[in-house]
Motif scaffolding. Structure first.
Motif, PDB file in Angstrom:
ATOM      1  N   LYS A  12      20.856 -10.522  92.120  1.00  0.00           N
ATOM      2  CA  LYS A  12      22.059  -9.812  91.678  1.00  0.00           C
ATOM      3  C   LYS A  12      21.689  -8.595  90.836  1.00  0.00           C
ATOM      4  CE  LYS A  12      25.008 -13.865  91.891  1.00  0.00           C
ATOM      5  NZ  LYS A  12      25.840 -14.805  91.156  1.00  0.00           N
ATOM      6  N   GLU A  13      20.610  -8.722  90.070  1.00  0.00           N
ATOM      7  CA  GLU A  13      20.135  -7.577  89.289  1.00  0.00           C
ATOM      8  C   GLU A  13      19.683  -6.453  90.218  1.00  0.00           C
ATOM      9  OE1 GLU A  13      17.070  -9.053  86.740  1.00  0.00           O
ATOM     10  OE2 GLU A  13      18.438 -10.338  85.624  1.00  0.00           O
ATOM     11  N   GLN A  14      19.140  -6.823  91.377  1.00  0.00           N
ATOM     12  CA  GLN A  14      18.721  -5.829  92.359  1.00  0.00           C
ATOM     13  C   GLN A  14      19.917  -5.036  92.887  1.00  0.00           C
ATOM     14  OE1 GLN A  14      15.420  -5.047  93.665  1.00  0.00           O
ATOM     15  NE2 GLN A  14      15.112  -5.927  91.634  1.00  0.00           N
ATOM     16  N   VAL A  15      21.047  -5.702  93.061  1.00  0.00           N
ATOM     17  CA  VAL A  15      22.261  -5.012  93.512  1.00  0.00           C
ATOM     18  C   VAL A  15      22.663  -3.962  92.482  1.00  0.00           C
ATOM     19  CG1 VAL A  15      24.708  -5.273  94.076  1.00  0.00           C
ATOM     20  CG2 VAL A  15      23.068  -7.005  94.852  1.00  0.00           C
ATOM     21  N   VAL A  16      22.684  -4.354  91.226  1.00  0.00           N
ATOM     22  CA  VAL A  16      23.060  -3.425  90.157  1.00  0.00           C
ATOM     23  C   VAL A  16      22.070  -2.267  90.088  1.00  0.00           C
ATOM     24  CG1 VAL A  16      23.391  -3.185  87.666  1.00  0.00           C
ATOM     25  CG2 VAL A  16      24.277  -5.205  88.859  1.00  0.00           C
ATOM     26  N   LYS A  17      20.784  -2.555  90.189  1.00  0.00           N
ATOM     27  CA  LYS A  17      19.766  -1.495  90.156  1.00  0.00           C
ATOM     28  C   LYS A  17      19.952  -0.531  91.316  1.00  0.00           C
ATOM     29  CE  LYS A  17      16.120  -3.978  87.743  1.00  0.00           C
ATOM     30  NZ  LYS A  17      14.746  -4.502  87.838  1.00  0.00           N
ATOM     31  N   LEU A  18      20.270  -1.073  92.484  1.00  0.00           N
ATOM     32  CA  LEU A  18      20.481  -0.214  93.647  1.00  0.00           C
ATOM     33  C   LEU A  18      21.660   0.725  93.420  1.00  0.00           C
ATOM     34  CD1 LEU A  18      20.037   0.695  96.568  1.00  0.00           C
ATOM     35  CD2 LEU A  18      21.484  -1.227  97.267  1.00  0.00           C
ATOM     36  N   PHE A  19      22.768   0.211  92.941  1.00  0.00           N
ATOM     37  CA  PHE A  19      23.926   1.066  92.732  1.00  0.00           C
ATOM     38  C   PHE A  19      23.672   2.101  91.648  1.00  0.00           C
ATOM     39  CE2 PHE A  19      26.172  -2.254  95.072  1.00  0.00           C
ATOM     40  CZ  PHE A  19      26.825  -1.448  95.986  1.00  0.00           C
ATOM     41  N   ARG A  20      22.947   1.739  90.626  1.00  0.00           N
ATOM     42  CA  ARG A  20      22.612   2.732  89.589  1.00  0.00           C
ATOM     43  C   ARG A  20      21.701   3.803  90.165  1.00  0.00           C
ATOM     44  NH1 ARG A  20      21.974  -1.534  84.640  1.00  0.00           N
ATOM     45  NH2 ARG A  20      24.200  -1.738  84.261  1.00  0.00           N
ATOM     46  N   ALA A  21      20.732   3.386  90.990  1.00  0.00           N
ATOM     47  CA  ALA A  21      19.833   4.355  91.620  1.00  0.00           C
ATOM     48  C   ALA A  21      20.610   5.272  92.552  1.00  0.00           C
ATOM     49  CB  ALA A  21      18.720   3.634  92.376  1.00  0.00           C
ATOM     50  N   ALA A  22      21.558   4.710  93.293  1.00  0.00           N
ATOM     51  CA  ALA A  22      22.361   5.508  94.225  1.00  0.00           C
ATOM     52  C   ALA A  22      23.229   6.516  93.486  1.00  0.00           C
ATOM     53  CB  ALA A  22      23.223   4.592  95.091  1.00  0.00           C
ATOM     54  N   GLN A  23      23.682   6.167  92.295  1.00  0.00           N
ATOM     55  CA  GLN A  23      24.478   7.107  91.505  1.00  0.00           C
ATOM     56  C   GLN A  23      23.632   8.282  91.043  1.00  0.00           C
ATOM     57  OE1 GLN A  23      26.045   4.497  88.476  1.00  0.00           O
ATOM     58  NE2 GLN A  23      27.982   4.239  89.568  1.00  0.00           N
TER      59      GLN A  23
END
Length: 69
Positions: free
Chosen positions: A3-14
Motif C-alpha cells: 500500500k505504501e508503494q501505491v502512495v509512493k507511485l502517486f506522489r511520484a506521478a504528481q
C-alpha cells in the motif's frame, strides 16, 4: 508495504509529468498495475483499490484526477 508503494507511485506521478502520462495510457486497472510494476512499484489491483477506494469499474479518470492522492 504494498500500500505504501501505491502512495509512493502517486506522489511520484504528481512530481513527474512523464510518468503520469505513461500511467494514464493504461486502458484498465490490470494494465495500470503492470505498468507500475515495470517501474518498480509492486502492488496488486486489490491493494490499489484499497488505497484509492475505487472499484475497477470506477476507474474512468486519470491518475492526476484521483482525489486524495
Amino acid at each position: 508495504m504494498a500500500k505504501e508503494q501505491v502512495v509512493k507511485l502517486f506522489r511520484a506521478a504528481q512530481m513527474n509529468p512523464s510518468l503520469r502520462d505513461e500511467l494514464n495510457t493504461a486502458p484498465d486497472v490490470d494494465t495500470f498495475v503492470k505498468l507500475a510494476g515495470e517501474r518498480g512499484y509492486e502492488f496488486t489491483t486489490e491493494e490499489w483499490q484499497e488505497v484509492v477506494r475505487f472499484s475497477v469499474e470506477e476507474l474512468k479518470s486519470h491518475v492526476s484526477e484521483i482525489p486524495g492522492i
